[in-house]
Design a protein around this motif. Sequence first.
Motif, short mmCIF file in Angstrom:
data_model
loop_
_atom_site.label_atom_id
_atom_site.label_comp_id
_atom_site.label_asym_id
_atom_site.label_seq_id
_atom_site.Cartn_x
_atom_site.Cartn_y
_atom_site.Cartn_z
N MET A 40 1.07 -1.09 0.03
CA MET A 40 -0.10 0.23 0.00
C MET A 40 0.60 1.61 -0.20
O MET A 40 0.37 2.52 -0.68
N ALA A 41 2.40 1.39 0.88
CA ALA A 41 3.14 2.39 0.85
C ALA A 41 3.23 2.19 -0.86
O ALA A 41 2.92 3.56 -1.52
N GLU A 42 3.79 1.47 -1.38
CA GLU A 42 4.93 1.54 -2.45
C GLU A 42 3.48 2.50 -3.67
O GLU A 42 2.99 2.64 -4.56
N PHE A 43 1.82 1.51 -3.01
CA PHE A 43 1.24 1.84 -4.50
C PHE A 43 0.31 3.37 -4.31
O PHE A 43 0.61 4.15 -5.17
N GLU A 44 0.36 4.42 -2.93
CA GLU A 44 0.23 5.43 -2.50
C GLU A 44 0.97 6.32 -3.57
O GLU A 44 1.18 7.31 -4.07
N ARG A 45 2.61 5.95 -3.27
CA ARG A 45 3.34 6.33 -4.15
C ARG A 45 3.93 7.28 -5.08
O ARG A 45 4.29 7.98 -5.38
N HIS A 46 3.25 5.51 -5.82
CA HIS A 46 3.50 5.20 -7.29
C HIS A 46 2.30 5.68 -8.02
O HIS A 46 1.66 4.79 -8.98
N ARG A 47 0.95 5.82 -7.49
CA ARG A 47 -0.26 5.56 -8.16
C ARG A 47 -0.80 5.67 -9.96
O ARG A 47 -1.13 5.23 -10.04
N ASP A 48 -0.12 6.98 -10.02
CA ASP A 48 -0.04 7.54 -11.19
C ASP A 48 0.89 7.19 -12.42
O ASP A 48 0.20 6.58 -13.71
N GLU A 49 1.83 6.19 -12.07
CA GLU A 49 1.96 5.26 -12.99
C GLU A 49 2.27 3.89 -13.12
O GLU A 49 2.34 3.48 -13.92
N ILE A 50 1.27 3.73 -12.25
CA ILE A 50 1.40 2.04 -12.26
C ILE A 50 0.12 1.60 -13.16
O ILE A 50 -0.90 1.98 -13.73
N SER A 51 0.51 0.38 -14.08
CA SER A 51 -0.15 0.25 -15.02
C SER A 51 -0.71 -1.18 -15.11
O SER A 51 -1.79 -1.29 -14.87
N LEU A 52 -0.41 -1.43 -13.16
CA LEU A 52 -0.86 -3.25 -13.10
C LEU A 52 -0.76 -3.52 -11.31
O LEU A 52 0.74 -3.63 -11.77
#
Length: 239
Positions: A40-52
């Motif tokens: 969740m920490a990584e998801f919030e940090r990179h949310r706009d960049e994640i493709s999948l």
Amino acid sequence: MTPRKILIVDDDQKIRSLLKTYLEKNQYDVLLAHDGASFMAEFERHRDEISLCILDVMLPDTEGFTLCQSVRRRSEVPVIMLTASADETDRIVGLELGADDYLGKPFNPRELLARIKAITRRAGQDKPREPRYYDFNGFTLDLLERSLIDPDGTATALSGMDFQLLKLLVEHPGEVLDRSRLAEVTRGRDLGPLDRSLDVQVSRLRQRLQDDGKQPALIKTVRGSGYVFSTTVTSRHGP
């Protein structure tokens, strides 16, 4: 094209390393997490960049199902679930919670890659994302608002033809664009031998860009060919 970014959570270090190595060889940018909290920490940090996202069902501090719900509350990013369980219920629950696909362990990395490609193809992610803004000489062209923002921060709406002309120029800086191509983009037709409408449009755009018509520094005339946008242009997706 910027590498597509995939976020993987799995508590098995060998699986994480295997997937990272394999997917990076296939031009993906891979982020790793070992439990729900780090995911969740990584998801919030990179949310706009994640493709999948790839979620292991069984994690030390939570379930992949819970993470899938959390992702779905925040984003429509595609999700693939991984599980070592042979129980069909896991697959059904994952799909009901918003997962896009499901793969049982052990699995062949090639099959996972095929599923990733299929999902991103359906989601339209295989096409490069078009920038929203083009910056040059203190100006900004906003493709969404179809407006030109001057160095003082004032935005001016552009006519359809002016917008299409400037968009083509900023997308091809330093490239000589012939008159027929410019006319086709802005007018949808070829120019007649005495048609000066394109030159008038270029002159009008130069005025908007505060570009000296007698000695232009931005939109330069290439005699016998067309025009070239002679400046450095950078693009970006957000402010």
